[in-house]
Design an enzyme around this catalytic site. Structure first.
Site, PDB file in Angstrom:
ATOM      1  CG  HIS A  40      -2.095  -0.881   1.115  1.00  0.00           C
ATOM      2  ND1 HIS A  40      -2.030  -2.223   1.419  1.00  0.00           N
ATOM      3  CD2 HIS A  40      -3.366  -0.646   0.717  1.00  0.00           C
ATOM      4  CE1 HIS A  40      -3.223  -2.771   1.219  1.00  0.00           C
ATOM      5  NE2 HIS A  40      -4.048  -1.850   0.794  1.00  0.00           N
ATOM      6  CE  LYS A  82      -3.629  -0.556   4.926  1.00  0.00           C
ATOM      7  NZ  LYS A  82      -4.918   0.033   5.360  1.00  0.00           N
TER       8      LYS A  82
END
Ligand code: NAD
Length: 267
Positions: A155, A159
Site C-alpha cells: 500500500h 497507510k
C-alpha cells in the site's frame, strides 16, 4: 426515490472519492460531510472535489449528519469510527463502515450499533477482492497443509495500519477453507532467528511505498509448485462504488451486521 448520503471524513482520500461517486450516481444526493476541526470545516462539498458549489458545507457534527441522512459512509480512523458507530446506534441510520485497523473494543461498538441500525462493514468494498476472498477459501480447502500459505500486500506510504484489513480477511478466508482457527496459525511478521516455518502457519508480509492503492497476493507453495492469486487496485473508485452500492442495499434492511458478500449476493 432519492437517497441522502452523508460522508464522515469527507476530505480524506476515500472521503473525496465517495463525494465524487455520490455526485456521479443518479438517485443519490449528498446530505453533508464531516471532518474534525481544521481546514476543511466550512468548505463547500462540491468545491472540495474540484466541482461547482453545492450549497452544502463540511461540518463537525456527526450526530446531526446521521439524523439527516438515509445512510452514512465512514472511511476514517478507528477513534472516529467509534463515535460514528454510537451516532448510528442513537439515530438508527443505515451505516457503511470501511475503516480498518479497528481494535476489539472498536469492533464491539460496531456490533452494538448493528443491534439498532442496519450496518455493512467490509475490509474491502471491491468486487474483485471479494471474489479473491471466495477463491482463497476454495483453494485452501482443496490443497493440503503441504502447501504453505503466505499473504503479501503493498500500500501507499500514508497507510497507518499493517497488515492491511484485506490481508487479514484473506488469512481468515484461508483458515476457514482449512477449517482451522485463524488466531492459532497467523504469523503477522518474521524477523531474526525465526526457526523453520511451522506446518499450517499463515504468514503476512506488508510493503509500504509511493502511491500504491492496494495490491494483495495469496501464495500457496509446496516443494514443487507455487500458486499465486493476485488482485491490484487501479483506483479508489472500486471501494467507493461498492460502499455507495451498499448504502442503497441497506435501505430496506433490518438492523444487523452485513458484509459485502451479502450485498453482492455471494453468500
Ligand atoms: P485518509 O487519512 O486520507 O482519510 C481519513 C479522513 O478521516 C481524514 O480526512 C481525517 O481528517 C478524517 N477524520 C479523522 N477523524 C475524524 C472525525 N472524528 N470525524 C470526521 N472525520 C475524521 O485515509 P484514507 O486513505 O481515506 O483511508 C481511511 C480508512 O479507510 C483507513 O482505515 C483505510 O484503511 C480504509 N480503507 C478501507 C477500504 C475498504 O474497502 N474497506 C478501502 C480503502 C481504505
Amino acid at each position: 426515490m432519492t437517497i441522502a448520503i452523508g460522508i464522515v471524513g469527507c476530505a480524506g482520500r476515500m472521503g473525496r472519492m465517495l463525494l465524487k461517486e455520490v455526485l456521479a450516481t443518479d438517485g443519490y444526493v449528498l446530505s453533508g460531510g464531516t471532518e474534525p476541526p481544521g481546514q476543511a470545516v466550512g468548505k463547500d462539498l462540491g468545491v472540495l472535489v474540484g466541482g461547482d458549489k453545492l450549497g452544502v458545507t463540511v461540518t463537525e457534527d456527526a450526530v446531526a449528519l446521521f439524523s439527516t441522512s438515509d445512510a452514512v459512509i465512514d472511511f476514517t480512523v478507528p477513534a472516529a469510527t467509534r463515535i460514528h458507530a454510537e451516532a448510528a446506534a442513537q439515530t438508527g441510520t443505515a451505516y457503511v463502515v470501511g475503516t480498518t485497523g479497528l481494535s476489539d473494543e472498536d469492533q464491539e461498538g460496531i456490533n452494538e450499533a448493528a443491534q439498532k441500525a442496519p450496518v455493512v462493514q467490509a475490509a474491502n468494498f471491491s468486487i474483485g477482492v471479494n471474489l479473491l476472498f471466495a477463491l482463497t477459501k476454495q483453494v485452501a480447502a482443496t490443497l493440503d497443509t503441504d502447501y504453505d500459505v503466505d499473504i503479501l500486500e503493498m500500500h501507499h506510504r500514508h497507510k497507518v495500519d499493517a497488515p492491511s484489513g484485506t490481508a487479514i480477511e484473506l488469512g481468515k478466508a484461508a483458515a476457514s477453507g482449512r477449517n482451522i482457527l485463524f488466531e492459532d496459525v497467523a504469523r503477522y511478521s518474521r524477523e531474526g532467528q525465526t526457526g523453520a516455518r511451522p506446518t499450517g502457519e499463515i504468514g503476512f508480509a506488508a510493503l509500504r511505498g509511493g502511491g500504491v492503492i492496494g495490491d494483495h497476493t495469496v501464495l500457496f507453495a509446496n516443494e514443487v509448485e507455487r500458486l499465486e492469486l493476485t488482485h491490484k487496485a487501479g483506483s479508489r473508485e472500486i471501494y467507493a462504488g461498492g460502499a455507495v452500492r451498499s448504502a442503497l442495499w441497506l435501505q430496506d434492511k433490518k438492523p444487523g451486521l452485513y458484509g459485502m458478500v451479502d450485498v453482492l449476493g455471494l453468500n
